[in-house]
Scaffold this motif. Structure first.
Motif, PDB file in Angstrom:
ATOM      1  N   GLY A 166      38.974  23.422 -25.921  1.00 54.45           N
ATOM      2  CA  GLY A 166      39.202  22.178 -26.072  1.00 54.45           C
ATOM      3  C   GLY A 166      37.267  22.928 -26.237  1.00 54.45           C
ATOM      4  N   SER A 167      36.685  21.880 -26.585  1.00 58.17           N
ATOM      5  CA  SER A 167      35.020  21.748 -26.564  1.00 58.17           C
ATOM      6  C   SER A 167      34.100  21.528 -25.387  1.00 58.17           C
ATOM      7  N   LYS A 168      35.307  20.878 -24.646  1.00 60.15           N
ATOM      8  CA  LYS A 168      34.392  20.537 -23.586  1.00 60.15           C
ATOM      9  C   LYS A 168      33.605  21.978 -22.410  1.00 60.15           C
ATOM     10  N   GLU A 169      34.857  22.524 -22.457  1.00 57.59           N
ATOM     11  CA  GLU A 169      34.173  24.198 -21.854  1.00 57.59           C
ATOM     12  C   GLU A 169      33.443  24.813 -22.038  1.00 57.59           C
ATOM     13  N   ALA A 178      23.551  10.527 -24.490  1.00 54.67           N
ATOM     14  CA  ALA A 178      24.231  11.981 -24.488  1.00 54.67           C
ATOM     15  C   ALA A 178      25.239  12.099 -23.595  1.00 54.67           C
ATOM     16  N   TYR A 179      26.544  12.548 -24.026  1.00 54.73           N
ATOM     17  CA  TYR A 179      27.671  13.199 -23.412  1.00 54.73           C
ATOM     18  C   TYR A 179      27.219  13.690 -22.368  1.00 54.73           C
ATOM     19  N   PRO A 180      27.702  13.446 -20.922  1.00 56.63           N
ATOM     20  CA  PRO A 180      26.659  13.922 -19.763  1.00 56.63           C
ATOM     21  C   PRO A 180      27.124  15.497 -20.175  1.00 56.63           C
ATOM     22  N   GLY A 197      27.627   9.987 -33.066  1.00 60.16           N
ATOM     23  CA  GLY A 197      27.015  10.536 -31.453  1.00 60.16           C
ATOM     24  C   GLY A 197      27.707   9.997 -30.153  1.00 60.16           C
ATOM     25  N   ASN A 198      28.643  10.477 -29.480  1.00 54.10           N
ATOM     26  CA  ASN A 198      29.093   9.639 -28.191  1.00 54.10           C
ATOM     27  C   ASN A 198      28.131   9.344 -27.023  1.00 54.10           C
ATOM     28  N   PRO A 199      27.237   8.021 -26.889  1.00 50.60           N
ATOM     29  CA  PRO A 199      28.649   7.409 -26.586  1.00 50.60           C
ATOM     30  C   PRO A 199      28.355   5.839 -27.928  1.00 50.60           C
ATOM     31  N   ALA A 205      24.840  21.799 -33.288  1.00 55.13           N
ATOM     32  CA  ALA A 205      25.716  20.386 -33.086  1.00 55.13           C
ATOM     33  C   ALA A 205      27.051  20.156 -32.457  1.00 55.13           C
ATOM     34  N   ASP A 206      26.446  19.665 -32.047  1.00 50.86           N
ATOM     35  CA  ASP A 206      28.313  18.892 -31.072  1.00 50.86           C
ATOM     36  C   ASP A 206      28.880  18.210 -32.529  1.00 50.86           C
ATOM     37  N   GLU A 207      29.690  18.083 -33.111  1.00 51.25           N
ATOM     38  CA  GLU A 207      30.774  17.488 -34.211  1.00 51.25           C
ATOM     39  C   GLU A 207      31.795  16.951 -34.181  1.00 51.25           C
ATOM     40  N   CYS A 208      32.183  17.084 -33.011  1.00 50.26           N
ATOM     41  CA  CYS A 208      33.435  17.013 -33.146  1.00 50.26           C
ATOM     42  C   CYS A 208      34.572  14.793 -33.290  1.00 50.26           C
ATOM     43  N   TYR A 209      33.126  14.085 -33.970  1.00 48.38           N
ATOM     44  CA  TYR A 209      33.160  13.120 -34.096  1.00 48.38           C
ATOM     45  C   TYR A 209      33.506  13.507 -36.248  1.00 48.38           C
ATOM     46  N   ALA A 210      33.642  14.310 -36.206  1.00 50.53           N
ATOM     47  CA  ALA A 210      32.823  14.093 -37.396  1.00 50.53           C
ATOM     48  C   ALA A 210      33.441  13.333 -38.749  1.00 50.53           C
ATOM     49  N   HIS A 215      33.681  21.500 -32.972  1.00 53.98           N
ATOM     50  CA  HIS A 215      34.187  20.387 -33.506  1.00 53.98           C
ATOM     51  C   HIS A 215      35.598  21.029 -32.610  1.00 53.98           C
ATOM     52  N   SER A 216      36.618  19.573 -32.495  1.00 55.62           N
ATOM     53  CA  SER A 216      36.973  19.881 -31.371  1.00 55.62           C
ATOM     54  C   SER A 216      38.358  18.899 -32.735  1.00 55.62           C
ATOM     55  N   LEU A 217      39.338  19.534 -32.227  1.00 53.90           N
ATOM     56  CA  LEU A 217      41.181  19.108 -32.548  1.00 53.90           C
ATOM     57  C   LEU A 217      40.738  17.590 -31.820  1.00 53.90           C
ATOM     58  N   SER A 218      40.742  16.824 -31.035  1.00 57.28           N
ATOM     59  CA  SER A 218      41.036  16.179 -30.257  1.00 57.28           C
ATOM     60  C   SER A 218      40.358  14.971 -30.274  1.00 57.28           C
ATOM     61  N   LYS A 219      39.637  14.478 -31.927  1.00 59.24           N
ATOM     62  CA  LYS A 219      39.647  13.445 -32.155  1.00 59.24           C
ATOM     63  C   LYS A 219      40.034  13.178 -33.396  1.00 59.24           C
ATOM     64  N   GLN A 220      40.206  13.905 -34.465  1.00 63.59           N
ATOM     65  CA  GLN A 220      40.469  13.900 -35.637  1.00 63.59           C
ATOM     66  C   GLN A 220      41.809  13.865 -35.728  1.00 63.59           C
ATOM     67  N   TYR A 274      46.478  19.452 -26.785  1.00 62.90           N
ATOM     68  CA  TYR A 274      45.987  20.795 -26.729  1.00 62.90           C
ATOM     69  C   TYR A 274      45.008  22.469 -26.602  1.00 62.90           C
ATOM     70  N   ARG A 275      43.920  21.119 -25.890  1.00 58.08           N
ATOM     71  CA  ARG A 275      42.762  21.489 -25.585  1.00 58.08           C
ATOM     72  C   ARG A 275      42.343  22.749 -26.595  1.00 58.08           C
ATOM     73  N   ALA A 276      42.072  22.533 -27.909  1.00 64.16           N
ATOM     74  CA  ALA A 276      41.073  22.769 -29.207  1.00 64.16           C
ATOM     75  C   ALA A 276      40.354  22.659 -29.622  1.00 64.16           C
TER      76      ALA A 276
HETATM   77  C1  PLP Z   1      30.228  14.628 -27.576  1.00 57.17           C
HETATM   78  C2  PLP Z   1      32.139  15.246 -26.775  1.00 57.17           C
HETATM   79  N1  PLP Z   1      31.767  16.282 -27.609  1.00 57.17           N
HETATM   80  C3  PLP Z   1      32.467  16.946 -26.583  1.00 57.17           C
HETATM   81  C4  PLP Z   1      33.667  15.901 -26.085  1.00 57.17           C
HETATM   82  C5  PLP Z   1      34.829  17.118 -25.131  1.00 57.17           C
HETATM   83  O1  PLP Z   1      36.366  17.164 -26.408  1.00 57.17           O
HETATM   84  P1  PLP Z   1      37.205  17.996 -25.877  1.00 57.17           P
HETATM   85  O2  PLP Z   1      36.861  19.317 -24.607  1.00 57.17           O
HETATM   86  O3  PLP Z   1      38.592  17.062 -26.186  1.00 57.17           O
HETATM   87  O4  PLP Z   1      37.334  18.946 -27.122  1.00 57.17           O
HETATM   88  C6  PLP Z   1      33.519  15.020 -25.874  1.00 57.17           C
HETATM   89  C7  PLP Z   1      34.901  13.859 -25.713  1.00 57.17           C
HETATM   90  O5  PLP Z   1      35.288  12.822 -25.039  1.00 57.17           O
HETATM   91  C8  PLP Z   1      32.745  14.649 -26.699  1.00 57.17           C
HETATM   92  O6  PLP Z   1      32.476  13.096 -26.570  1.00 57.17           O
END
Ligand code: PLP
Length: 287
Positions: free
Chosen positions: A18-21, A44-46, A81-83, A109-114, A142-147, A153-155
Motif C-alpha cells: 500500500g502507499s501509506k507505509e 494534508a493527509y495526516p 489532494g486528500n481531503p 508527489a503522492d498521486e494515489c487519486y490520479a 501511486h496506489s491501487l487502493s483507489k483506482q 491488497y495493500r498494493a
Molecule cells: C493521500 C493519500 N495517500 C496515501 C493513502 C494510503 O492509501 P493506501 O495505503 O491504501 O495505498 C491515502 C489513503 O486514504 C491517501 O488519501
C-alpha cells in the motif's frame, strides 16, 4: 511494467505494501533522520506529518514553494489532494520541480487519486510536460487502493529518480518490506486493465453528482473537489458545527481540522459508501 526482481536487479518501480507505509517511512528510508523540516500541504493527509515525526523531523505547511529554504529536507505534494480534491496545475507542479532542483531538495508527489479526475485531468509530476526528461530529485507515489478499489491488497508503487528509488529499494529489502508475489501478480493484472478502472470511476462519478447536487440544495458550498474521492464542504462555520448538522441527519463526515488548521471550516464527505447509502444521504439532505 517491471516489478521488483526477487533475484536482486534494481527495479525502476518499487512495489510497496500500500502507499501509506511508504508515506510514513519515506523520510527514514531516505536517511533524513535528525534535524530538518518536511514541507507538506496546508491541508494534508495526516501521514505526511507522521512520517516526518517518526524520523525526528518537523513539518511546515505550505502550498507554494517558500523563499525560506533553511533546513528543508523533503517536500510532499498531493495531487489530487486528500481531503479537498484540489489538483495542482502544470505551472504549480513545474514551480515545485524548479524549486526542488534549485535547492537540492527531493520533491515527492503522492498521486494515489490520479485516475479520478472529474473537472480536470490530473498530471503526474513525472510527466514530460512537468519534469522534462529528467526525473532527478523527483518521486511519484501511486496506489491501487483507489483506482481499483483494492485497499485490502495493500498494493502501492514508487517510481522516479533512479538514485532515490534504488536507495529506498535497498533499505526496504533489509526491512523485509516486500510485496508478496501473489499481490504483485494481482497488481500487474490490475495495471494492465483499464476497463475496471473506468467502470469504477463512473460509479464514483454518479455518486459525486448526486451527493454534490444534494449538498448544494441543502445550502452548503463545495470547494475544490475537482478530482478524487471526496467533497470538501463548507457552510462558512466551524467544521464541528457542520459535523453536528450532518450527524443530526445521520450522515458521518470528517472534520476538516483533522487535516490541518486551514481545514477548520470544512468537512470531508466521502464517495466511498455504497450507492444505496449515498442515496439515503441525498434523501436526508434534500428531504
Ligand atoms: C493521500 C493519500 N495517500 C496515501 C493513502 C494510503 O492509501 P493506501 O495505503 O491504501 O495505498 C491515502 C489513503 O486514504 C491517501 O488519501
Amino acid at each position: 511494467m517491471r516489478l521488483a526482481d526477487p533475484l536482486g536487479a534494481v527495479p525502476s518501480v518499487v512495489p510497496t505494501v500500500g502507499s501509506k507505509e511508504l508515506v510514513a517511512l519515506l523520510p527514514t528510508m531516505l536517511g533524513l533522520r535528525g534535524a530538518g523540516t518536511v514541507l507538506i500541504p496546508e491541508v494534508a493527509y495526516p501521514t505526511y506529518e507522521v512520517g516526518a515525526v517518526l524520523a525526528g523531523l518537523t513539518v511546515r505547511r505550505t502550498d507554494t514553494p517558500p523563499a525560506d529554504v533553511a533546513g528543508v529536507v523533503l517536500v510532499w505534494l498531493n495531487s489530487p489532494g486528500n481531503p479537498h480534491g484540489r489538483v495542482l496545475t502544470d505551472d504549480e507542479l513545474r514551480a515545485w520541480v524548479a524549486w526542488g532542483r534549485a535547492h537540492g531538495v527531493p520533491v515527492v508527489a503522492d498521486e494515489c487519486y490520479a485516475t479520478l479526475g472529474w473537472d480536470v485531468e490530473p498530471r503526474s509530476i513525472l510527466h514530460p510536460e512537468v519534469a522534462g526528461e529528467d526525473h532527478t530529485g523527483l518521486l511519484a507515489v501511486h496506489s491501487l487502493s483507489k483506482q481499483s478499489t483494492a485497499a485490502g491488497y495493500r498494493a502501492g508503487l514508487l517510481s522516479g529518480d533512479p538514485a532515490l528509488v534504488r536507495q529506498v529499494w535497498e533499505v526496504r529489502r533489509h526491512l523485509g518490506l516486500l510485496v508478496p508475489t501473489p499481490v504483485q501478480s494481482a497488481m500487474a493484472a490490475a495495471l494492465a486493465d483499464d476497463a475496471h478502472v473506468d467502470e469504477q470511476r463512473e460509479r464514483y462519478r454518479g455518486r459525486r453528482d448526486r451527493l454534490a447536487t444534494a449538498v448544494r440544495a441543502a445550502g452548503a458550498r463545495i470547494d475544490h473537489s475537482e478530482a478524487g474521492l471526496y467533497l470538501w464542504v463548507t457552510r462558512d462555520e466551524d467544521c464541528w458545527t457542520t459535523i453536528d448538522w450532518l450527524a443530526g441527519l445521520g450522515i458521518v463526515a470528517a472534520p476538516g481540522s483533522f487535516y490541518g488548521p486551514a481545514g477548520g471550516r470544512h468537512v470531508r464527505m466521502a464517495l466511498t459508501a455504497t450507492d444505496e447509502r449515498v442515496d439515503a444521504a441525498v434523501e436526508r439532505l434534500v428531504g
